[in-house]
Design a protein around this motif. Structure first.
Motif, PDB file in Angstrom:
ATOM      1  N   PRO A 166       5.500   7.245 -10.894  1.00  0.00           N
ATOM      2  CA  PRO A 166       5.138   5.828 -11.055  1.00  0.00           C
ATOM      3  C   PRO A 166       4.252   5.524 -12.249  1.00  0.00           C
ATOM      4  N   LYS A 167       3.617   6.524 -12.838  1.00  0.00           N
ATOM      5  CA  LYS A 167       2.751   6.271 -13.990  1.00  0.00           C
ATOM      6  C   LYS A 167       3.515   6.239 -15.304  1.00  0.00           C
ATOM      7  N   MET A 168       4.783   6.575 -15.269  1.00  0.00           N
ATOM      8  CA  MET A 168       5.562   6.616 -16.498  1.00  0.00           C
ATOM      9  C   MET A 168       5.859   5.218 -17.026  1.00  0.00           C
ATOM     10  N   THR A 169       5.708   5.059 -18.329  1.00  0.00           N
ATOM     11  CA  THR A 169       6.016   3.786 -18.982  1.00  0.00           C
ATOM     12  C   THR A 169       7.130   3.931 -20.014  1.00  0.00           C
ATOM     13  N   SER A 170       7.500   5.166 -20.353  1.00  0.00           N
ATOM     14  CA  SER A 170       8.523   5.391 -21.376  1.00  0.00           C
ATOM     15  C   SER A 170       9.487   6.471 -20.909  1.00  0.00           C
ATOM     16  N   LYS A 222      11.863  -4.126 -14.020  1.00  0.00           N
ATOM     17  CA  LYS A 222      11.083  -5.354 -13.830  1.00  0.00           C
ATOM     18  C   LYS A 222      10.164  -5.668 -15.003  1.00  0.00           C
ATOM     19  N   ARG A 223       9.731  -4.648 -15.731  1.00  0.00           N
ATOM     20  CA  ARG A 223       8.741  -4.851 -16.784  1.00  0.00           C
ATOM     21  C   ARG A 223       9.212  -4.358 -18.147  1.00  0.00           C
ATOM     22  N   ILE A 224      10.476  -4.118 -18.295  1.00  0.00           N
ATOM     23  CA  ILE A 224      10.990  -3.520 -19.518  1.00  0.00           C
ATOM     24  C   ILE A 224      10.750  -4.421 -20.728  1.00  0.00           C
ATOM     25  N   GLU A 225      10.272  -3.814 -21.820  1.00  0.00           N
ATOM     26  CA  GLU A 225      10.024  -4.539 -23.063  1.00  0.00           C
ATOM     27  C   GLU A 225      10.979  -4.093 -24.174  1.00  0.00           C
ATOM     28  N   THR A 226      11.292  -2.795 -24.185  1.00  0.00           N
ATOM     29  CA  THR A 226      12.205  -2.247 -25.190  1.00  0.00           C
ATOM     30  C   THR A 226      13.308  -1.480 -24.481  1.00  0.00           C
ATOM     31  N   LYS A 247      11.591  -7.686 -25.128  1.00  0.00           N
ATOM     32  CA  LYS A 247      11.283  -8.064 -26.507  1.00  0.00           C
ATOM     33  C   LYS A 247      12.211  -7.396 -27.522  1.00  0.00           C
ATOM     34  N   ASN A 248      12.580  -6.143 -27.244  1.00  0.00           N
ATOM     35  CA  ASN A 248      13.414  -5.385 -28.180  1.00  0.00           C
ATOM     36  C   ASN A 248      14.650  -4.862 -27.452  1.00  0.00           C
ATOM     37  N   PHE A 249      15.822  -5.172 -27.975  1.00  0.00           N
ATOM     38  CA  PHE A 249      17.064  -4.847 -27.293  1.00  0.00           C
ATOM     39  C   PHE A 249      18.056  -4.286 -28.293  1.00  0.00           C
ATOM     40  N   ARG A 250      18.519  -3.076 -28.025  1.00  0.00           N
ATOM     41  CA  ARG A 250      19.553  -2.451 -28.850  1.00  0.00           C
ATOM     42  C   ARG A 250      20.718  -2.061 -27.959  1.00  0.00           C
ATOM     43  N   ILE A 251      21.902  -2.558 -28.272  1.00  0.00           N
ATOM     44  CA  ILE A 251      23.077  -2.274 -27.483  1.00  0.00           C
ATOM     45  C   ILE A 251      24.266  -2.109 -28.413  1.00  0.00           C
ATOM     46  N   ARG A 268      11.912 -14.194 -24.831  1.00  0.00           N
ATOM     47  CA  ARG A 268      10.859 -13.521 -25.605  1.00  0.00           C
ATOM     48  C   ARG A 268      11.429 -12.442 -26.521  1.00  0.00           C
ATOM     49  N   LEU A 269      12.719 -12.418 -26.684  1.00  0.00           N
ATOM     50  CA  LEU A 269      13.349 -11.383 -27.491  1.00  0.00           C
ATOM     51  C   LEU A 269      12.991 -11.550 -28.964  1.00  0.00           C
ATOM     52  N   THR A 270      12.434 -10.488 -29.566  1.00  0.00           N
ATOM     53  CA  THR A 270      12.042 -10.539 -30.975  1.00  0.00           C
ATOM     54  C   THR A 270      12.891  -9.614 -31.856  1.00  0.00           C
TER      55      THR A 270
END
Length: 408
Positions: A166-170, A222-226, A247-251, A268-270
Motif C-alpha cells: 500500500p505504500k507504493m506510489t510508482s 483512484k489517484r493516478i497522475e501519470t 495529468k500525463n497520459f501516454r497510449i 487536468r491533463l497536461t
C-alpha cells in the motif's frame, strides 16, 4: 559535533549528496557505497541516515540475501541470485541482519533474471519469513520496476505479489511473453494492493493481447497522475477521461469513444502522447482533449496520410488544443505506403503544407515545435518572419521532411 548535525533533516541531506549516481558497465545505476558505509560506522548520529541512503535504491536481491548466514547456501554465494539453493531449514535467527535493512529499501528495479530468486527460493522466503514480519517483503517500498523480459522459470511473475504494498506510489511492469497467460489475471489485483499509485506503466511487446487485463487495472486506479499503456478498451478510456487526477497520459493505440456531455473530459491533463492507428482515431483523440489544459502534445500518426489530411489535421489541432497553455508540440505524419514510390515534393504539396503550418501560429506560447511530414516543404523569408512573430518564445524548432525513394 556541530549542533546543525543534530537536525535529522540536515544529516539526511548530507547523506543524499555524498554518493552521486553512476552507471555501471552493465547499464545499471548504482551508488558509490564505500563513503556511506564508512559514515554509518562513524557515529550513531549518522548511522540510520547513512544506511537509509545506502539501501534506498536496489536492483538485485543479492544484497539482502548476502546478509543471511553463509552456511545457508549450498555453495559460495554465486554471481547469479537465481542459482541460490538452500541447504537447511531457515530459522528466525537467519533473518536478523536482513530484517535490519528491509525497511530501508524504497526503490527496487528488477531487469535481469540473474538478480531475482528462483521460484523455489521465492516459495521458501514466503514460508520462512518471521511471523512478526509484515508483508510485503520490502515494507517501505515506494517504487517497483519489473522489467524481466527473459526469465528461465515461467512461474516467477506471481511472486510480484510478495513485493507490492500500500505504500507504493510508482509501478512499472513489462508484460513480456515469459509471463503465462493465467498469471496475467493478477494484473488487476495489483491495483487493489497499491491504492496510492500516482505513476503506472504497463507495456508489452505487442505479441499478445493484454488489453483486457490492463484496462481492468486502469479502472481500479483512484489517484493516478501519470499513466503509460499500449492500449485500453472503451470503458477504461471513458473512466480516465473523468478522473480528476490524471495529468500525463501516454497510449499507443487510442480508441475512439463518446463521452457524455455532462462530463468534462481530461480536465487536468497536461501531457498527452499518442500513436493513433487510423484517421478516425486521430480525430477522436484530438476532440477528446479539447477541454484539457495541455502543455505538451505528442502525436505520431502510424498510418498513411495525404497533404489534404495534414491540412485538416492541423486545423483540427488549432481548433481543439488550448492556445494559452500549450508549450511543446510534436506531430509526425507520413503519407508513405510501403512498396510505393516517392517522388520529389511538388509545388502543390508544398503550398498545402505551408497553409497548414500557418494554422499552428495561434499557439503563441510554444517553446518547442517538432513537425515531420513526408513530401517536403519550402519556407521562404516571409513565412519565417511570420513564424518568428507568431512564436516569440520558441527555443527549439525542428521541421523535417522524409523523402522516400522508390522501393523495389
Amino acid at each position: 559535533m556541530h549542533r546543525a548535525l543534530q537536525i535529522p533533516e540536515i544529516v539526511y541531506l548530507i547523506c543524499s549528496q555524498i554518493s552521486p549516481e553512476r552507471r555501471s558497465s552493465r547499464g545499471r545505476r548504482f551508488r558509490c557505497y564505500p563513503d556511506l558505509a564508512a559514515l554509518a560506522r562513524t557515529s550513531k548520529t549518522f548511522l540510520n541516515p547513512a544506511l537509509d541512503s545506502l539501501w534506498k535504491y536496489q536492483d538485485t536481491f543479492a544484497h539482502i540475501l548476502r546478509c543471511m548466514p553463509d552456511n545457508l547456501w549450498s555453495t559460495q554465494f554465486p554471481s547469479s541470485v537465481c542459482d541460490l539453493k538452500v541447504t537447511r531449514p531457515i530459522v528466525v535467527a537467519d533473518w536478523d541482519r536482513s530484517l535490519f535493512y528491509l525497511n530501508r529499501v524504497k526503490y527496487l528495479v528488477l531487469k535481469s533474471a540473474e538478480d531475482v530468486p528462483s521460484e523455489d527460493l521465492f516459495e521458501v522466503i514466503k514460508i520462512c519469513l518471521p511471523a512478526g514480519q509484515a508483508k510485503p517483503f520490502f515494507p517501505m517500498l515506494r517504487s517497483l520496476e519489473w522489467g524481466l523480459a527473459a526469465v528461465p522459470n515461467l512461474y516467477i511473475f506471481p511472486n510480484i505479489c510478495l513485493l507490492i504494498g500500500p505504500k507504493m506510489t510508482s509501478l512499472t511492469i513489462y508484460l513480456s511473453t515469459v509471463i503465462m497467460m493465467p498469471h496475467l489475471s493478477l494484473v488487476p489485483r495489483i491495483a487493489d494492493k497499491c491504492p496510492n499509485l500516482t505513476y503506472a506503466s504497463l507495456t508489452s511487446d505487442g505479441t499478445r493481447r493484454v488489453e483486457n487485463y490492463v484496462s481492468d487495472f486502469v479502472r481500479r486506479l483512484k489517484r493516478i497522475e501519470t499513466l503509460h499503456v499500449d492500449s485500453l478498451d472503451q470503458p477504461a478510456v471513458a473512466y480516465l477521461s473523468t478522473l480528476p487526477t490524471l495529468k500525463n497520459f501516454r497510449i499507443n493505440q487510442f480508441l475512439p469513444f463518446h463521452t457524455p456531455r455532462k462530463y468534462t473530459t481530461f480536465s487536468r491533463l497536461t501531457t498527452l502522447s499518442i500513436v493513433p492507428m487510423t484517421r478516425e482515431i486521430t480525430i477522436s483523440c484530438i476532440k477528446a482533449v479539447s477541454q484539457s489544459p495541455l502543455v505538451e502534445f505528442y502525436l505520431y500518426a502510424n498510418f498513411p496520410t495525404t497533404p489534404e489530411f495534414v491540412l485538416s489535421f492541423y486545423i483540427l489541432v488549432a481548433e481543439n488544443i488550448s492556445h494559452a497553455t500549450l508549450r511543446v508540440l510534436q506531430m509526425w505524419t507520413t503519407d508513405n505506403v510501403p512498396g510505393s514510390a516517392r517522388s520529389a515534393p511538388s509545388p502543390e504539396r508544398t503550398t498545402i503544407f505551408r497553409t497548414a503550418l500557418r494554422h499552428l501560429f495561434c499557439f503563441s506560447s510554444l517553446t518547442s515545435a517538432d513537425l515531420t511530414t513526408t513530401g517536403g516543404f519550402d519556407l521562404d523569408d516571409a513565412l519565417l518572419v511570420e513564424l518568428a512573430r507568431a512564436w516569440p518564445n520558441i527555443k527549439e524548432f525542428d521541421l523535417r521532411a522524409e523523402l522516400m525513394s522508390s522501393a523495389g
